[in-house]
Design a protein around this motif. Sequence first.
Motif, PDB file in Angstrom:
ATOM      1  N   TYR A 278      15.010  -7.118   2.840  1.00  0.00           N
ATOM      2  CA  TYR A 278      14.172  -7.889   3.758  1.00  0.00           C
ATOM      3  C   TYR A 278      14.453  -9.388   3.639  1.00  0.00           C
ATOM      4  O   TYR A 278      14.211 -10.158   4.583  1.00  0.00           O
ATOM      5  N   SER A 309       7.617  -9.461   6.659  1.00  0.00           N
ATOM      6  CA  SER A 309       8.741  -8.564   6.955  1.00  0.00           C
ATOM      7  C   SER A 309       8.469  -7.134   6.513  1.00  0.00           C
ATOM      8  O   SER A 309       7.776  -6.901   5.521  1.00  0.00           O
ATOM      9  N   MET A 311      11.067  -3.754   5.928  1.00  0.00           N
ATOM     10  CA  MET A 311      12.427  -3.217   5.937  1.00  0.00           C
ATOM     11  C   MET A 311      12.359  -1.700   6.014  1.00  0.00           C
ATOM     12  O   MET A 311      11.656  -1.061   5.231  1.00  0.00           O
ATOM     13  N   ASN A 351      15.437  -4.703   9.613  1.00  0.00           N
ATOM     14  CA  ASN A 351      14.425  -5.691   9.233  1.00  0.00           C
ATOM     15  C   ASN A 351      13.575  -6.035  10.445  1.00  0.00           C
ATOM     16  O   ASN A 351      14.110  -6.382  11.510  1.00  0.00           O
TER      17      ASN A 351
END
Length: 369
Positions: A278, A309, A311, A351
Amino acid sequence: MLIEKGKWIAVLGGGQLGKMLCESAKRQGYKTMVLEPSKAACAALEADLHLAKPYDDKESLVYIAKNSSVVTYEFENVPSESIDILEENGGYIPQGRRPLYISQHRFREKSSINNLGIKTAEFRAVTDKESLKKAVEEIGYPSILKTSMGGYDGKGQWVLRNKEDFEKAVAELSDREYILEQMVDFQCELSCIAVKSTDGSVGVFPVVENIHKNGILHITIAPARISEEVQEKVKEITKKIIEGLNFVGPLAIEYFYGKDGEIYVNEMAPRPHNSAHYTMDGCDKSQFDLQIEGICGKHLEDPKLIKKSVMLNILGQDVERIEKAELRANEKLYMYGKGEAKTDRKMGHLNITGENLEELIKRAEELAK
């Protein structure tokens, strides 16, 4: 030692982590060579030179020692003899063999952490049925049996919840070392990665939350949904470990945040980590940027989280669906350039960045269906 731009950096290992290290090195003005046996290595797509030889190939190691300014590694199973050959021939590998020696063996790893006064789950060494029986008597159920060396993404592990599980594990024991660990009743799984420069400075990334499926990382959430106090405590422990063990380069540490409020170290790896991908979009510097800076002797500061974020790991079974998905402007897909998309093989990651963390998580789960 400060490594100037334009010099050669050698990477032992040529998987996706090596590929992303080479990309970062190139952006920072360095040339890269990779030692990786597979001719289809994805790092070869970015490296200036690919040596397709075994990790213990002396001729290749001597070449690296003579023609690179600094050497690093992207996975923890590099043979320690390779480090010796490099150093004997004048190679500069600031991480050395000690991080490999400690992290390649789970009993050594957990013992070294306990010696720093840091908590892990209770554990015992196991070599045969009798030692396993004694370990289970002392630790109890539920517990988890792991191979002391090797094993990843849930491989080489047996969950023991009762006598039936115990007997099944006994039947599958081979002539090797194992470790039995008490299972932690946790609120969530966390991880944190730090990088120590050759100048002694340390940069610690934000603490993230990890969700696994079938023993494989599914999504990473940055920042972790825990209090700032717990986040700071995890960062402090991470820094204490990398400094206490006197490691140079990256160190990724996985944690359990127990329902008892305690923080337990689970595992560590002296390399870039899946849960820190990320950072490529969520932080002002990525984990790969910091590893290159650290081994090249630059002064490090704690990287900053600039965007919340999430991921999402892309496994072999996900590739076709993800590649057909209509991605949004805040979603960036990284495919590693591997060959066959096998089930559970890590093929890439996505991401997703934004302001509302719960919406980002929801979106990741939608794309994962």
